[in-house]
Design an enzyme around this catalytic site. Structure first.
Site, PDB file in Angstrom:
ATOM      1  N   ARG A 131       9.326  -6.380   5.194  1.00 18.94           N
ATOM      2  CA  ARG A 131       9.188  -4.950   4.879  1.00 18.94           C
ATOM      3  C   ARG A 131      10.560  -4.279   4.808  1.00 18.94           C
ATOM      4  O   ARG A 131      10.860  -3.355   5.553  1.00 18.94           O
ATOM      5  CB  ARG A 131       8.326  -4.286   5.938  1.00 18.94           C
ATOM      6  CG  ARG A 131       6.866  -4.261   5.508  1.00 18.94           C
ATOM      7  CD  ARG A 131       6.047  -3.386   6.415  1.00 18.94           C
ATOM      8  NE  ARG A 131       4.892  -2.882   5.688  1.00 18.94           N
ATOM      9  CZ  ARG A 131       3.772  -2.474   6.271  1.00 18.94           C
ATOM     10  NH1 ARG A 131       3.638  -2.514   7.561  1.00 18.94           N
ATOM     11  NH2 ARG A 131       2.788  -2.014   5.555  1.00 18.94           N
ATOM     12  N   CYS A 132      11.381  -4.790   3.879  1.00 12.54           N
ATOM     13  CA  CYS A 132      12.796  -4.462   3.961  1.00 12.54           C
ATOM     14  C   CYS A 132      13.368  -3.779   2.742  1.00 12.54           C
ATOM     15  O   CYS A 132      14.484  -3.285   2.794  1.00 12.54           O
ATOM     16  CB  CYS A 132      13.559  -5.749   4.149  1.00 12.54           C
ATOM     17  SG  CYS A 132      13.247  -6.879   2.779  1.00 12.54           S
ATOM     18  N   GLU A 160       6.993  -0.229   2.343  1.00 10.87           N
ATOM     19  CA  GLU A 160       8.056  -0.588   3.276  1.00 10.87           C
ATOM     20  C   GLU A 160       8.646   0.616   4.007  1.00 10.87           C
ATOM     21  O   GLU A 160       9.340   0.446   5.017  1.00 10.87           O
ATOM     22  CB  GLU A 160       9.153  -1.348   2.529  1.00 10.87           C
ATOM     23  CG  GLU A 160       8.631  -2.696   2.045  1.00 10.87           C
ATOM     24  CD  GLU A 160       9.574  -3.403   1.109  1.00 10.87           C
ATOM     25  OE1 GLU A 160       9.835  -4.590   1.311  1.00 10.87           O
ATOM     26  OE2 GLU A 160      10.065  -2.761   0.171  1.00 10.87           O
ATOM     27  N   GLN A 211       3.734 -14.711  -2.678  1.00 12.79           N
ATOM     28  CA  GLN A 211       3.805 -13.298  -3.059  1.00 12.79           C
ATOM     29  C   GLN A 211       4.207 -13.156  -4.516  1.00 12.79           C
ATOM     30  O   GLN A 211       4.275 -12.034  -5.027  1.00 12.79           O
ATOM     31  CB  GLN A 211       4.807 -12.553  -2.166  1.00 12.79           C
ATOM     32  CG  GLN A 211       4.356 -12.436  -0.723  1.00 12.79           C
ATOM     33  CD  GLN A 211       5.302 -11.631   0.146  1.00 12.79           C
ATOM     34  OE1 GLN A 211       5.615 -12.074   1.248  1.00 12.79           O
ATOM     35  NE2 GLN A 211       5.749 -10.464  -0.282  1.00 12.79           N
TER      36      GLN A 211
HETATM   37  N1  MCN Z   1      -0.061   3.357  -2.777  1.00 18.94           N
HETATM   38  C1  MCN Z   1      -0.723   4.507  -3.131  1.00 18.94           C
HETATM   39  N2  MCN Z   1      -0.005   5.557  -3.661  1.00 18.94           N
HETATM   40  C2  MCN Z   1       1.342   5.482  -3.794  1.00 18.94           C
HETATM   41  C3  MCN Z   1       2.027   4.317  -3.412  1.00 18.94           C
HETATM   42  C4  MCN Z   1       1.281   3.252  -2.914  1.00 18.94           C
HETATM   43  O1  MCN Z   1      -1.936   4.594  -2.961  1.00 18.94           O
HETATM   44  N3  MCN Z   1       2.025   6.503  -4.314  1.00 18.94           N
HETATM   45  C5  MCN Z   1      -0.818   2.182  -2.326  1.00 18.94           C
HETATM   46  C6  MCN Z   1      -0.700   1.073  -3.369  1.00 18.94           C
HETATM   47  O2  MCN Z   1      -1.522   1.218  -4.434  1.00 18.94           O
HETATM   48  C7  MCN Z   1      -0.940  -0.169  -2.544  1.00 18.94           C
HETATM   49  C8  MCN Z   1      -0.261   0.188  -1.230  1.00 18.94           C
HETATM   50  O3  MCN Z   1      -0.237   1.619  -1.168  1.00 18.94           O
HETATM   51  O4  MCN Z   1      -2.301  -0.400  -2.394  1.00 18.94           O
HETATM   52  C9  MCN Z   1       1.190  -0.334  -1.139  1.00 18.94           C
HETATM   53  O5  MCN Z   1       1.814  -0.086  -2.348  1.00 18.94           O
HETATM   54  P1  MCN Z   1       3.361  -0.294  -2.687  1.00 18.94           P
HETATM   55  O6  MCN Z   1       4.165   0.654  -1.901  1.00 18.94           O
HETATM   56  O7  MCN Z   1       3.487  -0.298  -4.142  1.00 18.94           O
HETATM   57  O8  MCN Z   1       3.733  -1.731  -2.113  1.00 18.94           O
HETATM   58  P2  MCN Z   1       3.225  -3.156  -2.634  1.00 18.94           P
HETATM   59  O9  MCN Z   1       1.804  -3.072  -2.980  1.00 18.94           O
HETATM   60  O10 MCN Z   1       4.183  -3.712  -3.599  1.00 18.94           O
HETATM   61  O11 MCN Z   1       3.279  -3.965  -1.282  1.00 18.94           O
HETATM   62  C10 MCN Z   1       4.473  -4.572  -0.831  1.00 18.94           C
HETATM   63  C11 MCN Z   1       4.924  -4.016   0.495  1.00 18.94           C
HETATM   64  C12 MCN Z   1       5.894  -4.967   1.067  1.00 18.94           C
HETATM   65  S1  MCN Z   1       7.252  -5.370   0.152  1.00 18.94           S
HETATM   66  C13 MCN Z   1       5.657  -5.582   2.262  1.00 18.94           C
HETATM   67  S2  MCN Z   1       6.846  -6.607   2.879  1.00 18.94           S
HETATM   68  C14 MCN Z   1       4.420  -5.337   2.971  1.00 18.94           C
HETATM   69  C15 MCN Z   1       3.777  -4.044   2.621  1.00 18.94           C
HETATM   70  O12 MCN Z   1       3.782  -3.826   1.334  1.00 18.94           O
HETATM   71  N4  MCN Z   1       3.611  -6.365   3.251  1.00 18.94           N
HETATM   72  C16 MCN Z   1       2.323  -6.100   3.670  1.00 18.94           C
HETATM   73  N5  MCN Z   1       2.636  -3.747   3.265  1.00 18.94           N
HETATM   74  C17 MCN Z   1       1.813  -4.762   3.701  1.00 18.94           C
HETATM   75  N6  MCN Z   1       0.561  -4.496   4.133  1.00 18.94           N
HETATM   76  C18 MCN Z   1      -0.238  -5.527   4.484  1.00 18.94           C
HETATM   77  N7  MCN Z   1      -1.484  -5.250   4.907  1.00 18.94           N
HETATM   78  N8  MCN Z   1       0.177  -6.819   4.408  1.00 18.94           N
HETATM   79  C19 MCN Z   1       1.422  -7.131   4.019  1.00 18.94           C
HETATM   80  O13 MCN Z   1       1.804  -8.402   3.938  1.00 18.94           O
HETATM   81 CU1  CUN Z   2      11.538  -7.427   1.887  1.00 20.19          CU
HETATM   82  S1  CUN Z   2       9.739  -7.886   2.597  1.00 20.19           S
HETATM   83 MO1  CUN Z   2       8.469  -7.176   1.161  1.00 20.19          MO
HETATM   84  O1  CUN Z   2       9.777  -7.098  -0.037  1.00 20.19           O
HETATM   85  O2  CUN Z   2       7.704  -8.530   0.562  1.00 20.19           O
END
Ligand code: MCN
Ligand code: CUN
Length: 798
Positions: free
Chosen positions: A378-379, A752, A231
């Site tokens: 997801r924490c 998360e 990651q």
């Molecule tokens: N998004 C959006 N508009 C926003 C916020 C987010 O359209 N205002 C979209 C983003 O562009 C992205 C998705 O939603 O495509 C998730 O965005 P974000 O909240 O920024 O999270 P990350 O992309 O950093 O993903 C990490 C988060 C974490 S920490 C875990 S754990 C987790 C999760 O995402 N693991 C996942 N969701 C998951 N989903 C899948 N399918 N697989 C994982 O391993």
């Molecule tokens: Cu804490 S699980 Mo996500 O931050 O990769």
């Protein structure tokens, strides 16, 4: 494109029809995934590739007396057997954890948890490697293990880490936050106080793809290439280089498609190091792929916080103080994957969505003979535990005061005009409108109707009870800022590099890495929005340290808050340059050129028919560039966020409990989320559905269990229960939009939120069904037997 709540801020984002912000663009990545063309680590095959199988300890606590690999080595297709001695020669027998502890790669002296890595067999194919592993003979002197954190802190407990000089017991660290004196004073004077013990059980992140690596040392190039389930490829490259001594520019980490991360793939695991060491020694590519049970038994676990919460309040339900004390089980090493200055992650956000005058939290962490870990799944770095604590406690208080749990929340919310808001434990909330989200959820849930139905069932002594649970959570996502948050010393910024080609399409490279979240789509949408380009003309690349700009990776829902910001800023830099090219092409002065977001064109002020698109400008940048500008059209941004973002939401769960069987049925499941401006509502919806399913798994089914000998008793998916379509109800989702004031596109993270926010809503619902009979808490997972026993204790069972 505007929904009833305004959707993306209409002033800024109009949904221009080319796949920009707020549009439900179909996921670009899905074509390859649903046609079986994904490229996961196990899909990678290299000429001459060998296979690695790890020999693991059947004991949780044992001294290694002897390892005899000769029978395995004698096998035809076995190439080598590696033990700690072999790794010691290369200084690779141990590796640092993300929290500055030292973990054995292969155990030299003493095994500290079941299935810990003891030796490795390298063979020509996977079957031979597995057969070979069974022929490695290890003599153990078995010791008494300790698996429970409270037991581990007893005086006569077995010492888990006797190799550490100053370690006389299993205590790792104490941590506290807030103002103890002020909080005690508030509690002394309070009208009402409540207290509840609750365990946030140990969970397993359970990605469908387990961990794995293909390491390939190229002696001709002096270069180590590792394809691995990561990651955070860049951070892993730096650590790899530091541990192995191979210079960083000679290390390439590639994280190809990842079949789910959920935090599991943030830490570095011994298997990666073993594969790399084996490839280095044997000068052949080596593949290591973990099996399901190995993943469940050894991978970075989540939670395992034993908490006692207390609230102090006035008679009419104003919460004045919150206290919490935690006993944390960190397993055999302190290996939590979190910003290094935060030993308890972001747990100190336990004041939640409420304006609470005084707060104090304390925590003790202990070593046990269990696998290390502590944050993943997801924490948001322990926000999950914090949200569970405060949202459960608010329900406990509401019951004590016989107040409606929605009403008590409303009374205590941080008011929408109080932002930016600093909490009693020092967090700076950027924006929020908690009451609006709660009101929307109450309406969607038909709250009043169910309250009446609940009373009717009680009055009629019905077979099935109704329970209504609420959670109005606040998240904190998007670490940095770099000055506060670092991983192994590296500041938590993120990056984007945008190159527009002469023919008008573009490649965006980002420092984060998708594991299923849809970045290839949403990051392209950000660029489409900022440059007026069609989303189909933008390719997003990630996961290869040889080509991507340095970034800290995807976890803590930081991709949108940090790398998403970088992408927007990089695109704006390109737009600035494009403007001067536009002036040149349109033969006008630069100050007369205006950008029109709706049409995605530059115009000459006062001459609406004279306009030019980015595609036309791109050609100009390479074929007719202005003399005072560099040729080309590209920009890079490294973004250090000024603050984190604070997404929030209100979830309402209505359950029906069978008094005869203890079975819990979801009658209604309402989730209202606010993640600021939304990039892709469909992807957000998918994130919410997945996260709610995981929240249901947490509340109803999942727990990593150990017996007294330290055996993992649920080490496979027959026993570690994940929710399936059978257990998942219909989700009714809604949203509000409260943009982040400091984020370039006003977006907050969302990945998360549903897993953080939903477990307390579910537990609150189950408790609510029985609270009239005096039930104040039910421990997770709330399997039918647990619920039935609770019913029985208070005379509600049938
Ligand atoms: N998004 C959006 N508009 C926003 C916020 C987010 O359209 N205002 C979209 C983003 O562009 C992205 C998705 O939603 O495509 C998730 O965005 P974000 O909240 O920024 O999270 P990350 O992309 O950093 O993903 C990490 C988060 C974490 S920490 C875990 S754990 C987790 C999760 O995402 N693991 C996942 N969701 C998951 N989903 C899948 N399918 N697989 C994982 O391993
Ligand atoms: Cu804490 S699980 Mo996500 O931050 O990769």
């Amino acid at each position: 494109q505007h929904d009833e709540d305004g959707g993306p801020d209409p002033e800024t984002y109009c949904g221009h029809g080319r796949g920009g912000m707020g549009e439900e663009v179909e996921r670009k990545e899905d074509k390859r995934f649903i046609t079986g063309r994904g490229n996961y680590v196990d899909d990678i095959k290299k000429p001459g590739m060998l296979h690695c199988e790890i020999v693991r300890s059947p004991h949780a606590h044992a001294r290694i007396e002897n390892i005899d690999g000769s029978r395995a080595e004698a096998m035809d297709s076995v190439v080598a057997v590696l033990t700690a001695d072999d790794l010691l020669e290369h200084d690779l027998a141990t590796m640092p954890t993300l929290m500055d502890d030292t973990q054995d790669v292969l155990v030299n002296d003493k095994v500290k948890f079941q299935s810990q890595e003891v030796a490795a067999v390298i063979a020509e194919d996977r079957y031979a490697a597995k057969d070979g592993a069974q022929k490695v003979e290890v003599e153990y002197d078995v010791l008494d293990p300790v698996v429970d954190a409270a037991d581990a802190l007893e005086k006569d407990a077995p010492l888990v880490r006797d190799e550490l000089e100053d370690q006389e017991d299993n205590h790792i660290f104490d941590w506290d936050t807030g103002d103890k004196e002020a909080t005690d004073a508030v509690f002394d004077d309070a009208d009402v106080t409540v207290e509840e013990d609750m365990l946030y059980q140990r969970l397993h992140p359970a990605p469908i793809e387990t961990c794995g690596a293909v390491a390939d040392w190229d002696p001709g190039m002096d270069k180590m290439t590792v394809h691995m389930t990561s990651q955070a490829p860049h951070a892993h490259r730096t650590l790899f280089s530091q541990v192995s001594g191979i210079p960083e520019h000679k290390v390439r980490i590639v994280s190809p498609d990842v079949g789910g991360g959920f935090g599991n793939k943030v830490p570095i695991y011994p298997g990666y190091v073993v594969a790399a060491a084996a490839s280095y020694v044997l000068e052949q590519p080596v593949k290591w792929i973990e099996e399901r049970s190995e993943n469940i038994q050894t991978t970075g676990f989540a939670r395992d916080y034993d908490m006692t919460g207390e609230l102090a309040a006035t008679e009419d339900g104003i919460i004045e103080g919150v206290k919490v004390d935690v006993l944390a089980n960190h397993g055999a090493y302190n290996a939590a994957a979190q910003p290094s200055k935060f030993p308890a992650g972001f747990f100190n956000i336990f004041t939640g969505s409420y304006d609470i005058e005084a707060a104090y939290g304390s925590l003790t962490a202990a070593f046990t003979n269990t696998a290390p870990g502590g944050v993943a799944y997801r924490c948001s770095f322990r926000v999950t535990e914090a949200v569970y604590l405060i949202e459960r406690m608010v329900k406990v208080l509401a019951d004590e005061l016989e107040m409606d749990p929605a009403e008590i929340r409303r009374k205590n919310f941080i008011p929408s005009d109080a932002f930016p808001y600093e909490s009693a434990t020092g967090w700076n909330y950027d924006s929020g409108d908690y009451e609006k989200a709660l009101d929307k959820a109450l309406e969607m849930a038909d709250y009043d109707h169910y309250r009446e139905e609940q009373q009717r069932r009680i009055a009629n002594d019905a077979d099935k009870l109704i329970g209504i649970g609420i959670s109005s959570f606040t998240e904190v996502v998007g670490a940095g800022p770099g000055k506060q948050c670092d991983i192994a010393g590296i500041e938590m910024f993120d990056s984007a590099d945008l190159r527009v080609n002469p023919t008008g399409n573009a490649v965006l490279r980002v420092g984060v890495q998708t594991q299923g979240q849809g970045h290839e789509t949403t990051f392209a949408q950000i660029v489409a929005e900022e440059l007026g380009m069609d989303v189909d003309n933008i390719t997003v690349e990630h996961g290869d340290t040889d080509t991507e700009p340095y970034g800290l990776g995807t976890y803590g829902s930081r991709s949108t808050p940090v790398a998403g910001a970088a992408a927007a800023v990089a695109a704006r830099k390109v737009r600035d340059k494009a403007k001067s090219i536009a002036a040149n092409e349109l033969e006008a002065a630069e100050e007369d050129i205006t950008w029109d977001r709706e049409s995605g064109e530059f115009h000459v002020a006062g001459a609406p028919d004279r306009s030019i698109t980015i595609t036309e400008i791109a050609a100009g940048a390479y074929m007719n560039h202005p003399g005072d500008e560099e040729p080309g059209l590209e920009a890079t941004n490294y973004y250090d966020p000024p603050e984190m973002t604070y997404p929030f939401g209100s979830y309402i769960v209505i359950v029906e409990i069978d008094r005869e069987t203890g079975e819990v049925d979801f009658e209604k499941f309402v989730a209202v989320d606010d993640c600021g401006n939304r990039i892709n509502p469909m992807i957000i919806e998918g994130q919410i559905h997945g996260g709610l399913a995981q929240g249901i798994g947490t509340a109803m089914l999942e727990k990593v269990t150990y017996d007294d000998n330290g055996n993992v008793t649920g080490g496979d998916f027959m026993n570690y229960l994940l929710p399936t379509a059978n257990e998942i109800p219909n989700f009714e989702t809604g949203h509000t939009v409260t943009p982040s004031p400091h984020h370039p596109i006003g977006a907050k993270g969302v990945g998360e939120s549903p897993t953080v926010g939903s477990p307390p809503a579910i537990v609150n619902a189950v408790v609510d069904a029985m609270s009239h009979a005096g039930v104040s808490h039910v421990e997770m997972p709330m399997t039918p037997d647990v619920v039935w026993e609770t019913l029985d204790e208070v005379g509600l069972s049938r």
